[in-house]
Design a protein around this motif. Structure first.
Motif, PDB file in Angstrom:
ATOM      1  N   GLU A  67       0.269  -0.969  -0.276  1.00  0.00           N
ATOM      2  CA  GLU A  67      -0.390   0.347  -0.117  1.00  0.00           C
ATOM      3  C   GLU A  67       0.870   1.292   0.049  1.00  0.00           C
ATOM      4  O   GLU A  67       0.105   2.344  -0.552  1.00  0.00           O
ATOM      5  CB  GLU A  67      -0.908  -0.205   1.362  1.00  0.00           C
ATOM      6  N   ARG A  70       1.952   1.526  -3.753  1.00  0.00           N
ATOM      7  CA  ARG A  70       0.595   2.265  -4.055  1.00  0.00           C
ATOM      8  C   ARG A  70       0.500   3.183  -3.877  1.00  0.00           C
ATOM      9  O   ARG A  70       1.133   4.103  -5.203  1.00  0.00           O
ATOM     10  CB  ARG A  70      -0.289   1.282  -3.750  1.00  0.00           C
ATOM     11  N   ALA A  71       1.335   4.351  -2.808  1.00  0.00           N
ATOM     12  CA  ALA A  71       0.518   5.732  -2.349  1.00  0.00           C
ATOM     13  C   ALA A  71       1.306   6.687  -3.175  1.00  0.00           C
ATOM     14  O   ALA A  71       1.658   7.757  -3.738  1.00  0.00           O
ATOM     15  CB  ALA A  71       0.440   5.625  -0.960  1.00  0.00           C
ATOM     16  N   ARG A  72       3.207   6.023  -2.845  1.00  0.00           N
ATOM     17  CA  ARG A  72       3.655   6.554  -3.400  1.00  0.00           C
ATOM     18  C   ARG A  72       4.036   6.266  -4.893  1.00  0.00           C
ATOM     19  O   ARG A  72       4.538   7.614  -5.821  1.00  0.00           O
ATOM     20  CB  ARG A  72       5.510   6.243  -3.405  1.00  0.00           C
ATOM     21  N   GLN A  74       1.671   6.607  -7.097  1.00  0.00           N
ATOM     22  CA  GLN A  74      -0.020   7.052  -7.076  1.00  0.00           C
ATOM     23  C   GLN A  74       0.541   8.932  -7.301  1.00  0.00           C
ATOM     24  O   GLN A  74       0.433   9.809  -7.509  1.00  0.00           O
ATOM     25  CB  GLN A  74      -0.999   6.959  -6.671  1.00  0.00           C
ATOM     26  N   ASN A  75       1.515   8.757  -6.372  1.00  0.00           N
ATOM     27  CA  ASN A  75       1.737  10.385  -5.559  1.00  0.00           C
ATOM     28  C   ASN A  75       2.588  10.772  -6.781  1.00  0.00           C
ATOM     29  O   ASN A  75       2.493  12.070  -6.945  1.00  0.00           O
ATOM     30  CB  ASN A  75       2.377  10.527  -4.307  1.00  0.00           C
TER      31      ASN A  75
END
Length: 380
Positions: A67, A70-72, A74-75
């Motif tokens: 997760e 994934r967040a990185r 997306q960023n």
């Protein structure tokens, strides 16, 4: 513009496990694969049915790590949407620099066909040997690297069983493939510098071109040939200068007649892929025989093995003491035309040469013959 979305997904694999991966929509550029992709496998796994506390803890840690990744991602994608035009350009330059030049070279080679494909494959194989199993990114392509490859080719040995050193002209052929690739990469803005214009070249070594004089030519064709079809295509090549590969694939649909002008062959050269419109003499046309179906071969039943087997015997029977191959008939055509006074530019067009420089070797042969003749008379 639609917003990019990165989703964490799972894929069932062996031993009751699931592989974690990211799903990008729309696809993103993968510099390692040198292509767009929708997936990035994280090499993280979870158990579908954890059997104990250890497996449960492992699932929790791996899901948490996945997760965060994934967040990185997306960023990173979101940031690209708020960059200034200059920042975007710099990022694009950086991204292109991290793409694989080797993979680009290979993809270019895959588009080739026939004998050209074989030559490209050999050239690529030597480039991979030069890189010693490593990749080469666009950002690392420099004049020094390419000139080092040129030096490698000049000393390289064949990858076939004989392991002989490749000829200078073979090295030139392979080197030209990398130059073509550099041109294409610069044109597509994958290279920021026109490296092709800065690198050195390999000088072509003039190969021996065996040919027959008009007397030897008449002598050969007055000698009975063990194979009538071989005799027919040999005479056709001497009268037209056409290569064996183009004679072998010649169709009746490529034979044309223009009123008050004569016969023409309109075909595409197999070697250069160049479209040619070539006038042929009535004598050459008479060798073709009775016209057949448009899609039928003109010289049906032709076999290269028969040609290679019969030709040396026929030449020996004629008493000509030269190493004559079928390609020698093309050289004979060129030298006979020059001897007859045809200008070199016309001959270049008739042979389908892309550059008159390729044809000039025949002029040098004729000049040498004149020099030899001049030196035969001596009063001393």
């Amino acid at each position: 513009m639609s917003k990019s979305i990165v989703t964490l997904r799972k894929k069932a694999i062996s031993q009751g496990r699931m592989s974690l991966y990211l799903d990008f929509y729309p696809p993103v550029w993968d510099s390692r694969a040198n292509d767009y992709t929708r997936r990035e496998f994280l090499k993280l796994y979870i158990y579908q049915k954890p059997a104990d506390q250890y497996q449960k803890l492992s699932n929790s840690e791996n899901l948490h790590t996945a997760e965060l990744i994934r967040a990185r991602r997306q960023n990173e994608i979101n940031k690209s949407e708020i960059y200034s035009p200059f920042e975007k350009e710099q990022l694009q330059i950086q991204a292109r620099g991290n793409e694989s030049f080797l993979q680009y070279y290979k993809k270019l080679g895959e588009k080739k066909t026939g004998n050209n494909l074989s030559i490209w494959n050999c050239a690529i194989a030597h480039f991979e040997a030069f890189l010693n199993g490593n990749d080469l990114l666009f950002k690392d392509v420099t004049v020094t690297v390419i000139e080092d490859f040129r030096d490698y080719l000049l000393k390289a040995r064949s990858m076939r069983k004989n392991n002989k050193q490749i000829s200078r002209n073979t090295a030139l052929s392979y080197y030209n493939k990398i130059k073509t690739t550099l041109k294409g990469a610069y044109k597509e803005d994958k290279l920021r510098t026109d490296i092709n214009s800065k690198i050195g070249s390999i000088k072509e070594m003039e190969s021996q071109r065996n040919f027959m004089t008009i007397e030897e030519t008449r002598k050969l064709f007055s000698t009975p040939c063990p194979n009538s079809l071989v005799r027919k295509i040999s005479m056709f090549s001497v009268l037209t200068g056409i290569r064996y590969v183009d004679i072998a694939k010649l169709l009746w649909s490529e034979i044309h007649y223009i009123e008050n002008d004569g016969y023409y062959i309109i075909f595409r050269q197999k070697k250069t892929q160049g479209a040619e419109t070539m006038p042929i003499s009535d004598e050459a046309f008479s060798l073709l025989g009775k016209r057949k179906g448009e899609k039928e071969l003109v010289f049906k039943g032709l076999n290269k093995w028969d040609v290679d087997r019969v030709l040396p015997v026929w030449v020996a029977l004629s008493g000509i003491n030269k190493h004559i191959t079928f390609h020698s008939f093309r050289h004979t055509y060129a030298t006979l035309q020059l001897t007859a006074g045809t200008d070199i530019f016309t001959i270049s067009k008739m042979l389908g040469h892309r550059s008159v420089k390729t044809t000039q070797i025949y002029a040098k042969v004729i000049d040498q013959k004149k020099r030899d003749a001049a030196n035969r008379i001596s009063l001393g």
